[in-house]
Design a protein around this motif. Structure first.
Motif, mmCIF file in Angstrom:
data_model
loop_
_atom_site.group_PDB
_atom_site.id
_atom_site.type_symbol
_atom_site.label_atom_id
_atom_site.label_comp_id
_atom_site.label_asym_id
_atom_site.label_seq_id
_atom_site.Cartn_x
_atom_site.Cartn_y
_atom_site.Cartn_z
ATOM 1 N N LEU A 1 -7.470 2.112 -3.554
ATOM 2 C CA LEU A 1 -6.083 2.262 -3.973
ATOM 3 C C LEU A 1 -5.179 2.595 -2.781
ATOM 4 O O LEU A 1 -4.091 2.026 -2.635
ATOM 5 C CB LEU A 1 -5.962 3.349 -5.051
ATOM 6 C CG LEU A 1 -4.577 3.557 -5.645
ATOM 7 C CD1 LEU A 1 -4.069 2.278 -6.288
ATOM 8 C CD2 LEU A 1 -4.611 4.687 -6.653
ATOM 9 N N ILE B 1 -2.082 0.246 -1.424
ATOM 10 C CA ILE B 1 -0.724 0.773 -1.230
ATOM 11 C C ILE B 1 -0.263 0.562 0.209
ATOM 12 O O ILE B 1 0.880 0.146 0.445
ATOM 13 C CB ILE B 1 -0.660 2.263 -1.635
ATOM 14 C CG1 ILE B 1 -0.841 2.391 -3.146
ATOM 15 C CG2 ILE B 1 0.649 2.898 -1.177
ATOM 16 C CD1 ILE B 1 -1.027 3.804 -3.640
ATOM 17 N N ILE C 1 0.594 -3.172 0.662
ATOM 18 C CA ILE C 1 1.879 -3.503 0.039
ATOM 19 C C ILE C 1 3.031 -2.988 0.898
ATOM 20 O O ILE C 1 4.014 -3.696 1.135
ATOM 21 C CB ILE C 1 1.947 -2.949 -1.399
ATOM 22 C CG1 ILE C 1 0.972 -3.732 -2.287
ATOM 23 C CG2 ILE C 1 3.364 -3.019 -1.951
ATOM 24 C CD1 ILE C 1 0.783 -3.144 -3.671
ATOM 25 N N ALA C 2 2.911 -1.759 1.393
ATOM 26 C CA ALA C 2 3.969 -1.175 2.228
ATOM 27 C C ALA C 2 4.159 -1.987 3.515
ATOM 28 O O ALA C 2 5.294 -2.279 3.912
ATOM 29 C CB ALA C 2 3.652 0.285 2.555
#
Length: 170
Positions: A12, A16, A19-20
């Protein structure tokens, strides 16, 4: 014994982070644009996609018309992306700040930039003919397909501050 909860947390976190990083790259570094219209033909065809280097001229503030830092300006021949009337526009930089502009209204309305002759309508001639040079901080932006392009001939010079990137590939 493996800890499944710890593995899920690590996955996870990496998702994240991915994506950032993707969002940061799209906002500040590289983007792609789907072309709608024939104004840049034959160089760029209607329906094609192009890649944009958003760092070509500086670090642009996303969604604004300003740079955090600007380190370069467009050169004649660059295909640039800029904002005009809150729309993204793609055109070629035909002339930069200080470039001489020669107009003619003899047999037809025209503009000469260097060795390039650009036809104008009477309205375009009336809009532009008082400018003998491209103003400081601006460019003359034209579509390659003069007959299909709405560009600087129709709405005037483009502020360098409105340029958000340079086309680097199709």
């Amino acid at each position: 014994m493996t800890d499944n909860k710890g593995k899920k947390t690590n996955v996870l976190i990496w998702i994240i982070i991915g994506i950032a990083v993707g969002i940061i790259l799209k906002l500040f570094v590289i983007d792609f644009l789907h072309i709608s219209g024939a104004s840049m033909e034959p160089a760029i065809h209607d329906g094609s996609s192009v890649f944009i280097n958003k760092l070509a001229y500086g670090l642009v503030k996303p969604g604004s018309r300003n740079f955090f830092i600007q380190w370069a300006e467009p050169k004649p021949g660059d295909i640039v992306i800029y904002l005009h009337d809150n729309k993204i526009v793609i055109k070629r930089c035909a002339a930069v700040s200080g470039a001489r502009l020669d107009y003619s209204s003899d047999s037809e309305y025209s503009l000469r930039v260097g060795d390039t002759k650009i036809t104008l309508t009477k309205e375009q001639y009336e809009l532009m003919h008082t400018s003998a040079y491209v103003p400081q901080g601006y460019i003359l932006a034209l579509g390659d397909n003069y007959n299909e392009s709405i560009d600087s001939r129709s709405y005037g010079f483009v502020s360098v501050n409105n340029i958000v990137g340079k086309v680097i590939g199709k």
